[in-house]
Scaffold this active site. Structure first.
Site, mmCIF file in Angstrom:
data_model
loop_
_atom_site.group_PDB
_atom_site.id
_atom_site.type_symbol
_atom_site.label_atom_id
_atom_site.label_comp_id
_atom_site.label_asym_id
_atom_site.label_seq_id
_atom_site.Cartn_x
_atom_site.Cartn_y
_atom_site.Cartn_z
ATOM 1 N N THR A 135 13.420 -31.036 0.786
ATOM 2 C CA THR A 135 14.632 -30.779 0.069
ATOM 3 C C THR A 135 15.923 -30.643 1.026
ATOM 4 O OG1 THR A 135 14.223 -28.223 -0.191
ATOM 5 C CG2 THR A 135 13.446 -29.982 -1.451
ATOM 6 N N HIS A 136 16.836 -30.521 0.725
ATOM 7 C CA HIS A 136 18.427 -29.913 1.232
ATOM 8 C C HIS A 136 17.698 -29.000 2.187
ATOM 9 C CE1 HIS A 136 22.116 -29.874 2.554
ATOM 10 N NE2 HIS A 136 22.795 -29.061 2.198
ATOM 11 N N PRO A 137 18.014 -27.723 1.342
ATOM 12 C CA PRO A 137 17.435 -26.048 2.071
ATOM 13 C C PRO A 137 16.524 -26.326 3.092
ATOM 14 C CG PRO A 137 17.736 -26.054 -0.495
ATOM 15 C CD PRO A 137 17.270 -27.550 0.010
ATOM 16 N N GLU A 138 15.684 -27.599 2.651
ATOM 17 C CA GLU A 138 14.422 -26.816 3.361
ATOM 18 C C GLU A 138 14.892 -28.075 4.731
ATOM 19 O OE1 GLU A 138 10.826 -27.250 0.338
ATOM 20 O OE2 GLU A 138 11.347 -29.225 1.445
ATOM 21 N N ASP A 149 22.058 -34.691 6.312
ATOM 22 C CA ASP A 149 21.875 -34.713 4.491
ATOM 23 C C ASP A 149 23.083 -34.422 4.328
ATOM 24 O OD1 ASP A 149 20.324 -35.166 2.969
ATOM 25 O OD2 ASP A 149 20.099 -32.870 2.008
#
Lengths: 1299, 77
Positions: free
Chosen positions: A1273-1276, A1154
């Site tokens: 999501t990006h943080p996940e 990502d």
């Protein structure tokens, strides 16, 4: 062979009719559909015709009978509404005629034909063959699919065929059609299914079996139906048959009732179960038009019987008569439907055990004067075991076929069951029906002789000595030999003897003498051996008290056993509240006592030791073992496995476990050396392997589960050539473990021993051979010892039949200390031995092999063994129930862990475990306690243990792991424990850890983190956090968690993967990925410079990437290189890859997580400090709230238990600088082109930055862009479930060797 | 001795281990424990003692004392 009638399909369209199947047919259709190519549904018989036969006329007769029997002339069609049967207007019966074959050849032909599967759709579902096998001797073979015929149907066909043939031969009219039609059968079926009786019958069966009994089976297990069956045939002598008929009259029953009762008795005793469920095939035609239809009508009804040893045979027969009478009123309800109604179908469980199929049909057929006798070849599929009994009413007695499912019964098994059954029938026929059933054994006289006498021929005259006498004699003979070594200490026989003598005299002064008890509570050491010898030398019996036991239990044992004194190594070892006088070795000066053997009036009948075992009623019980018993045991052992002065025997078993008795004393009787392991060392396979190698140990013992762990450990194979023999006992030895042993330690003997504490350690033995298969037996009895396998009636079980194991002979304990009643229950009169002799009831299930070895098969009660330690769940339950607020308690073992269940309003599970740990030894404290609102009950109101929920092994509220090591360890904890999650501060043993799991964990830590830990360190540092600290201390490389290079796994032979940090600068997040890539894949994190110190931050990504490329080349000077990066780390990875390529190196993997190229960001504003704070919080998985300043953020992180909080304010401040610096550099960055492919992972959840796309990389690469979209999501992206996927994609690429 | 309805009823009761009074003449004997073996036993007895010529199927088709009396040719009172 001539073909008289060509098989045809008989298509005459217009006259065909299509009908549904009857319920009975549906059952057969379903059974066939399960395995369409199976010939198991073929039924067959042949008629032996004594006389001449005209084959042409016979063919005409067959054609006519076939035309009359429409139920036979069907084919099965699949329709959208299910199977339908097409009744063909005409079918030419397939018939072949064979001349010139012998009877044997003809039978061979038939058996072969029987294995031909039948095509239900093609039809016909039957075939015929005629064989002329001699002068005036014909065989008529018919094979018919079970869907269209049953046993009674055969008799109708045969008689009508004979009738028609006879008429044709005589030129007479055979008369009108004799059969009713298939349509009649369907009408009867439909009428029944619409009737009130149908509902009432269902109600009857559902209620009769609502507790869903487990049907006992002779094989002890169930199996799927096979495609064939085994058969053993015998005949019951006419005279015996006649006596059985008389017995039937006496008991107001019929001979089939008597046979069924006998089978119930046999099944009950062969399975050890009082409740049996037999299956009774019923012709199901009485009072029905079906009497005239040759079709499939029969049903199987379950018959439940209780076979109580105290009932008489007459009573059992009465039970059969009444039971069948009750069943018969509901006999139209199908077996398949009962099975399904009870929900057994879905569980793959059977409803009945053995079938008893009585066929009393009259088969007196006559073919124009030539008499014919029927012989069944196949009665259909055999799920388990079917006993077919044919009464041919020809004065030749009964024919009995035992048909068995080959998946469950070998030929020899079937033969044995048959011989015994017929033998039992003969004995029952001769016996008074009012005799108690207990008087009947199911073993034949020859078998009784084997299991009672031959297998137990162990008599051996021995001198009357004690446990200690031969040790003193040995010390006299070889005073200078080394008696024991421990750590740096070594004692000769003379030295050891003298030290023990001095202490013995001191103990005598305190009352130690023959018949008295002295407790010994000393950790494994030289002093422990000295103390044990001293107690024995004083003439007393020793009582080992494990120093690790909780105080309450030690107090209980001291009070219960009332020893004259207790020997301990130091003050405070034993609780003072029992009032036992203490002998504290630390500081005890015995120099004044003479070192010569003390006098004592000791005889072999005096007790030698008392060992406590778990008690089912909640109190542990002391087993009192006399000298004669253990002396017999050690003399047998020395004779069977001779050791001498070249041998070194490992002492590692805790003294409270009776295996230690031979470890302590056997070597000292024989001039060998005792090698004493460290306390706790018995749990550490690495330590043990080293000790065995370094001390040249020749002989040692393992509990099988520990042996398994030992063999899997790194040092085991190094013990080959050193170890001569290994003994196993304490629990069942799996064959796999024996196999692993043979592979790991070739040339070392492995002996499986068995015995309870109540019979002087071991009573049976088996030497494992490397190429043996099947369960490992517990073997043959030792000297002067007899093993009895008894059924519930106390009768001897024949070989192969499971019963309870009883022990008799020289090694029996005296009984339980102060527990007369319990002693009387377990040590009972031996009816097979000399008058006055006793036998011990083990509670173990066993059976004899035909070679005279015993096999262990489990327990009669709930007693369990965990790592060789005996546990009565009753004792744990009593301790649970005694806690305030606990109403009910249950304890059982699940997956090698003890689990407690409680109801009521008691303390929390943690508090309950803590309370139990104060009372019970470690191995008896449940690994998990599960509170329940109520216990699940079976229909008859008993606790249903099967329905108890799985415990969830999980810690309480967790902080997040601090640092990559903690994170990796936390994950390993959860993995090994099978826990949903573990926190960094959860203690391993609180989460259900056991010492075996501990060994597994240590192995995993070694594999994945390359850290060498001992089991001991896990006891000292039981949480991931504590262990991480310990590993960090031990490995300076890893201590710098903030360095540029962070080795997530340093070991491995593959080219390493370099994982570059995201915006925050830390690479810890890659720990989970590293762990998933396997032990051979090194992974290095690259972290931002300046996290720890005050180094200036880089000005451009190119500068930063050059720095990283240099660091990477320090680790790996040349390619291929593998690079990965998340977020800004991806841009850096791309940049590093370009630099390496420009330097002429090969980059064979570039994985971007990502990460999006600079131009995707350039036009967007760079984050302010406030945004940086948001980014920091996001790194910790916290959404930003009201935090305004760095201090606010730090406080939030601490509150959330984030590892970032643990970094300290300085580092965090740096991160707050690093994040915006990255944002700036990223926007200013200009890409150069990477020549190769990119593996991309997109966090595919919708996001505000909707313009971000992996496609933007196209201009910056020359190869393919392979995009994997992950639902997050990006943080996940680096959370568990997604890391799994990433690892899955990368693993094959990383495994690829440079091509 | 000639076969009578009472004789049939007595034989059936004997065979089922019941008292003749407990065997209704018009009910399905299957409910009282009648099975094929018992039918054969009775049939053999009646063939031997009374020269009965009926078949198993004849009796099994209508398992009641009254019916059997009719099938066996016994005049019902």
């Amino acid at each position: 062979m001539t073909v008289l009638i060509e098989p045809e399909n008989g298509e005459t369209g217009a006259l065909d009719c299509v009908l549904p199947l009857t319920a009975a047919q549906s059952g057969m259709w379903f059974a066939q559909a399960l395995d369409p190519l199976s010939p198991a549904q073929n039924t067959a018989e042949y008629l032996e015709i004594d006389g001449e036969l005209d084959a042409e006329v016979f063919a005409r007769a067959l054609r006519r009978v076939t035309a009359e029997a429409d139920a036979l002339r069907v084919r099965i069609e699949d329709t959208p509404d299910g199977p339908r049967q097409r009744v063909c207007a005409t079918v030419e019966p397939p018939l072949t005629v064979h001349h010139g074959l012998t009877r044997e050849q003809a039978l061979e032909w038939m058996r072969k034909d029987l294995t031909t599967p039948c095509d239900l759709a093609a039809g016909p579902l039957f075939r015929h063959a005629l064989f002329r096998v001699g002068e005036r001797r014909w065989l008529w073979y018919q094979r018919i699919h079970h869907l269209v015929i049953d046993g009674f149907g055969y008799s109708l066909l045969v008689r009508r065929t004979a009738e028609v043939y006879t008429a044709l031969i005589r030129g007479e009219d055979p008369g009108p059609r004799a059969f009713e039609t298939l349509a009649d059968l369907l009408a009867v079926d439909a009428e029944y299914r619409a009737s009130d009786a149908f509902a009432a019958d269902r109600e009857h069966w559902t209620r009769a079996f609502e507790d869903r009994p487990e049907a006992p089976r002779l094989a002890g297990r169930a199996a799927l139906p096979s495609r064939t069956f085994r058969r053993h045939t015998t005949h019951l002598a006419a005279a015996t048959t006649e006596r059985l008929r008389e017995l039937a009259t006496l008991t107001r029953a019929t001979w089939p009732d008597v046979l069924i009762a006998a089978q119930a008795l046999y099944t009950s005793r062969a399975t050890g179960r009082a409740d049996v469920v037999l299956g009774l095939p019923m012709m199901g035609r009485i009072g029905s038009v079906a009497l005239r239809v040759p079709g499939m009508v029969m049903n199987v009804l379950p018959l439940r019987l209780t076979v109580a040893p105290d009932a008489t045979f007459a009573q059992l027969v009465r039970q059969v008569v009444l039971g069948i009478r009750r069943s018969r009123r509901h006999q139209r309800y199908r077996y398949e439907e009962i099975h399904r109604d009870l929900g057994l179908l879905g569980e793959g469980r059977g409803l009945v055990g053995p079938l008893v199929n009585i066929m009393p049909f009259d088969y007196g057929a006559d073919f124009a004067g030539a008499p014919a006798r029927a012989h069944n070849l196949s009665a259909g599929p055999v799920d388990d075991l079917t006993v077919n009994v044919y009464d041919r009413a020809d004065g030749r007695g009964l024919r009995i076929d035992h048909d068995g499912n080959p998946a469950l019964y070998e030929d020899a098994d079937l033969a044995a069951h048959q011989v015994r059954f017929v033998d039992l029938l003969a004995r029952l026929a001769d016996a008074d029906p009012n005799t108690r059933l207990a008087a009947h054994s199911i073993a034949t006289a020859a078998e009784l002789c084997l299991v009672r006498d031959e297998f137990n021929r162990t008599g051996r005259a021995l001198p009357p000595t004690t446990l200690i006498g031969p040790i003193e004699a040995r010390a006299n003979r070889t005073p200078e030999a080394v008696a024991l070594v421990h750590d740096g200490t070594s004692l000769t026989y003379a030295e050891l003897n003298a030290r023990a003598n001095r202490l013995a005299r001191h103990l005598q002064g305190l009352g130690a003498r023959p018949g008295a008890l002295v407790a010994v509570s000393v950790p494994r050491s030289v002093e422990l051996i000295v103390a044990l010898l001293a107690v024995l030398k004083a003439g007393a019996a020793y009582l080992p008290l494990d120093p690790d036991y909780p105080g309450q239990r030690l107090t209980y044992m001291l009070r219960d056993a009332a020893p004259v004194c207790a020997v301990t190594d130091r003050e405070g070892r034993l609780p003072g509240d029992a009032g036992t006088p203490l002998v504290v070795l630390d500081g005890l000066d015995l120099a004044g006592d003479p070192g010569v053997n003390p006098g004592r009036a000791l005889t072999p009948a005096h007790p030698a030791y008392v060992i406590y075992t778990s008690g089912s009623t909640g109190r542990p019980k002391g087993v009192v073992v006399p000298h004669s018993a253990i002396d017999n045991r050690l003399r047998w052992m020395q004779h069977t496995y001779p050791i001498g002065d070249g041998d070194r025997v490992l002492q590692k078993t805790p003294s409270s476990f009776d295996v230690s008795v031979w470890e302590f004393f056997w070597p000292l009787r024989e001039g060998a050396t005792l090698v004493v392991a460290e306390p706790g060392g018995h749990r550490d396979p690495v330590y043990l392997a080293r000790l065995i190698r370094e001390r040249a140990v020749t002989t040692c013992h393992f509990v099988p589960s520990m042996l398994q762990v030992f063999l899997a450990g790194p040092g085991a194979s190094g013990c080959a050539g050193v170890l001569r023999r290994v003994f196993c006992s304490g629990e069942a030895l799996p064959r796999e473990t024996a196999g692993a042993f043979a592979r790991t330690l070739p040339g070392t003997e492995l002996h499986n021993l068995y015995g309870p504490t109540e019979a002087a350690v071991d009573v049976s033995h088996h030497a494992c051979a490397p190429d043996d298969t099947g369960p490992v037996p517990i073997g043959r009895p030792v000297w002067n010892t007899r093993l009895y396998v008894l059924d519930p009636a106390g009768q001897l079980c024949p070989p192969g039949v499971t019963g309870e194991l009883y022990l008799a002979g020289a090694q029996l304990a005296d009984g339980y200390l102060q527990r007369g009643e319990l002693t009387a229950q377990r040590f009972v009169a031996d009816p097979f031995g000399p008058p006055g002799s006793r036998m011990y009831r083990t509670g173990d299930l066993a059976r004899w092999t035909e070679h005279g070895e015993a096999e262990y098969l489990g327990r009669t009660d709930h007693q369990v063994k965990l790592r060789g330690q005996r546990i009565e769940p009753g004792e744990v339950e009593a301790a649970l129930a005694a806690l305030p607020g606990v109403d009910g308690a249950c304890a059982l073992v699940r997956e090698d862990r003890l689990v407690g269940y409680v109801t009521g309003d008691g303390p929390s599970p943690e508090a309950i475990r803590a309370a139990l740990a104060r009372e019970l030894p470690d191995h008896m404290v449940p690994s998990a306690v599960v509170p329940l609102p109520a216990f699940p009950l079976s229909p008859n109101g008993k606790l249903d243990r099967r329905e108890l929920p799985e415990p969830v092994f999980a810690g309480g509220a967790h902080r997040r792991p601090a640092g990559p090591r903690e994170e990796a360890l936390t994950r390993l904890f959860a993995d090994v424990l099978g826990a949903e999650r573990a926190g960094p501060d959860d203690a391993f043993f609180d989460l259900g850890g056991t010492s075996l799991l501990a060994v597994r964990l240590v192995n995993r830590i070694r594999e994945e983190l390359g850290a060498e830990l001992t089991i001991g360190s896990l006891f000292e540092a039981p949480s991931p956090a504590a262990l991480a600290a310990r590993i960090d201390d031990a490995s300076p490389v890893a201590s710098d968690a903030l360095g540029v290079l962070l080795p997530l796994r340093a070991q491995g032979t593959r080219p390493p993967l370099f994982a570059i940090h995201p915006a925050g600068g830390l690479s810890w997040a890659y720990a989970g990925l590293a762990a998933r890539l396997g032990p051979d894949q090194p992974v290095h994190g690259i972290q931002a410079r300046g996290l720890a110190g005050s180094a200036p931050l880089p000005r451009t990504l190119w500068e930063q990437a050059r720095d990283y490329a240099d660091r990477i080349r320090e680790v790996r000077p040349h390619g291929p290189y593998r690079l990965l990066g998340w977020s800004v780390g991806g841009i850096l990875a791309h940049t590093v890859a370009v630099l390496l390529q420009e330097a002429g190196e090969w980059v064979d993997l570039l994985a971007l997580l990502d990460a999006f190229p600079a131009e995707q960001w350039r036009e967007r504003p760079a984050p302010e400090e406030g945004d940086a704070l948001t980014a920091v919080l996001r790194m910790a998985g916290v959404e930003r709230g009201a935090e305004r300043t760095r201090e606010d953020v730090l406080a939030t992180l601490r509150e959330a238990g984030s590892p970032l909080a643990g970094l300290g304010g300085g580092t965090l401040s740096r991160i707050v600088d690093i994040v915006p610096n990255h944002a700036r550099m990223m926007r200013e960055h200009t890409h150069r082109r990477f020549h190769g492919d990119v593996v991309f992972f997109t966090a595919a959840a919708p996001r505000p930055e909707h313009w971000l796309t992996a496609e933007a990389w196209r201009p910056h690469i020359t190869g393919d862009l392979e995009n994997h979209r992950l639902p997050c999501t990006h943080p996940e992206l680096l959370r568990e479930e997604h890391v799994d996927r990433i690892a899955e994609v990368l693993s094959p690429r990383l495994a690829r060797r440079e091509a | 001795m000639t076969l009578t309805l009472e004789r049939i009823r007595g034989d059936v009761a004997d065979c089922l281990g019941e008292d003749p009074a407990d065997i209704p003449v018009d009910e399905n004997l299957v409910d009282y424990g009648l099975d094929s073996v018992r039918i054969m036993t009775l049939l053999e007895r009646w063939r031997r003692d009374h020269g009965a010529t009926v078949s198993f199927v004849d009796l099994a088709e209508e398992p009641a004392v009254e019916s059997w009396a009719r099938i066996l040719g016994v005049a019902t009172p």
